[in-house]
Write an enzyme that holds these catalytic residues in place. Structure first.
Site, short mmCIF file in Angstrom:
data_model
loop_
_atom_site.label_atom_id
_atom_site.label_comp_id
_atom_site.label_asym_id
_atom_site.label_seq_id
_atom_site.Cartn_x
_atom_site.Cartn_y
_atom_site.Cartn_z
N SER A 156 -28.54 40.11 -27.95
CA SER A 156 -28.04 40.25 -26.59
C SER A 156 -26.80 41.04 -26.55
O SER A 156 -26.21 41.58 -25.64
CB SER A 156 -27.90 38.98 -25.88
OG SER A 156 -26.99 38.18 -26.68
N THR A 175 -29.01 34.59 -26.64
CA THR A 175 -28.22 33.71 -25.75
C THR A 175 -26.57 34.06 -25.55
O THR A 175 -25.91 33.62 -24.82
CB THR A 175 -28.20 32.18 -26.52
OG1 THR A 175 -27.62 32.38 -27.90
CG2 THR A 175 -29.32 31.68 -26.43
N ASP A 176 -26.14 35.08 -26.56
CA ASP A 176 -24.83 35.44 -26.57
C ASP A 176 -24.45 35.97 -25.24
O ASP A 176 -23.12 35.55 -24.71
CB ASP A 176 -24.51 36.35 -27.64
CG ASP A 176 -24.51 35.69 -29.11
OD1 ASP A 176 -24.50 34.36 -29.14
OD2 ASP A 176 -24.45 36.38 -30.17
N THR A 213 -32.59 35.54 -30.58
CA THR A 213 -32.86 34.68 -31.60
C THR A 213 -34.37 34.17 -31.43
O THR A 213 -35.02 34.02 -32.45
CB THR A 213 -31.84 33.57 -31.51
OG1 THR A 213 -30.39 34.12 -31.80
CG2 THR A 213 -32.21 32.65 -32.63
#
Length: 362
Positions: free
Chosen positions: A86, A120-121, A44
């Site tokens: 990710s 971030t995932d 992101t």
């Protein structure tokens, strides 16, 4: 009458001198600025229009231009490792990223530390893999963004700025890989994403933060728990390890299918303190009998599952022969336990030895 807003990069450029003074950093003319290397992987922080359909991608050069005050913090070099969400990361990419960072640190002894920008995932999994495989004492700080680069109230530039401040801090040495999000410094081992959209999505539910990046200085609260790293020199690929979720009415179909697909290890997100739905137990026993190493974790999100010995006495008698049993995840969440089990299986398939590895990483 409203005034048009300045582009974010132009606004930061105008504020850069005062930002540097507020953070107590050296000026751009000072040759003693530490060296920090940034490795961009996507996510992101490098995306636009994230919430509005097809997203665009931003390269590492654009990321740096959005934070001109980085020049007051360190002498920055950068590379584009990848530019993917990710969720597209693979174990092969973990190996390449870890080896690349290790090679960079080895080739550049003056380097203070490395920053990795990441989606971030699955950030917590990549960060933990780096923590377990990069042996150098210099820090690896993983950061990203919860809001896209063209959003309102974006957090990426601040996270990147503070990640560089942490990476250059001499006190960061020996703390392994860390996650810097929303000004908080979290040990890679302990951090997890606990919210889908909030800037403060990352927490360390069991052990708490390592410190914070305040505007004036980096403040450290504690040292992380560190264990010996894994040598990747002879590792060509990581063994398949899958996660099985336990819930009311779960049967053994998923376990049997994953074993048939070639899983060498399974991590179970068990109920409570590593419990199983009754219909799953037989399938887990079948998996163990076929040489699959099974680690029991919890779906609760916090708390521990005892590591155990990786073996049990047949029939329960003290003098009965030993047979393989499950290994407890300790206080690692299931996604972290999977990362550790993948690396443990590059050394051994013996559940007793795997249990010892898990015990030393608690």
């Amino acid at each position: 009458m409203t005034r048009p807003s300045l582009p974010f990069a132009a606004l930061l450029a105008a504020l850069a001198p005062s930002l540097g003074a507020a953070q107590g950093t050296t000026t751009a003319a000072t040759p003693a600025r530490p060296e920090v290397h940034i490795v961009a992987t996507g996510g992101t922080i490098a995306s636009t229009n994230y919430y509005g359909g097809e997203s665009g991608k931003i390269g590492v050069e654009a990321l740096l231009k959005a934070v001109p005050a980085l020049d007051t913090v360190a002498r920055v070099s950068a590379q584009q490792f990848s530019n993917v969400g990710s969720g597209a990361f693979t174990p092969a990419m973990w190996l390449a990223l870890s080896r690349g960072i290790a090679d960079t640190l080895r080739a550049r002894p003056a380097l203070a530390g490395v920053v990795v920008t990441h989606g971030t995932d699955t950030m917590e999994e990549t960060a933990y893999f780096l923590d377990l495989t990069v042996a150098d004492a210099r820090p690896v700080v993983v950061t990203g963004a919860m809001r896209p680069a063209d959003g309102v109230g974006i957090d990426g530039p601040a996270n990147l700025m503070h990640a560089a401040r942490v990476a250059r801090d001499p006190a960061a040495r020996g703390r392994g890989a860390m996650i810097l999000m929303n000004d908080e410094i979290l040990a890679a081992r302990d951090a997890t994403k606990a919210n889908t959209v909030r800037p403060d999505a990352f927490v360390a539910p069991v052990r708490g933060a390592l410190g914070v990046a305040d505007p004036e200085r980096v403040v450290w609260h504690r040292l992380p728990v560190r264990a010996p790293t894994f040598d990747l020199a002879n590792v060509r690929e990581l063994p398949r390890v899958d996660v099985v979720y336990s819930y009311v009415g779960a049967d053994g179909a998923a376990v049997d299918a994953l074993v048939a697909a070639g899983a060498r290890g399974l991590v179970v997100a068990g109920v409570g303190r590593g419990g199983l739905a009754s219909a799953q137990r037989d399938a887990i026993s079948r998996a163990i009998a076929q040489g699959v190493v099974v680690v029991m974790g919890s779906r609760t999100g916090a708390g521990s599952v005892p590591v155990g010995q990786g073996v049990r006495r047949r029939g329960g008698a003290a003098d009965a022969p030993e047979e393989p049993s499950t290994v407890g995840a300790g206080d690692l969440n299931v996604q972290k336990a999977r990362v550790l089990l993948m690396l443990a299986l590059t050394r051994t398939n013996d559940p007793r030895q795997v249990a010892r590895i898990f015990a030393e990483h608690q």
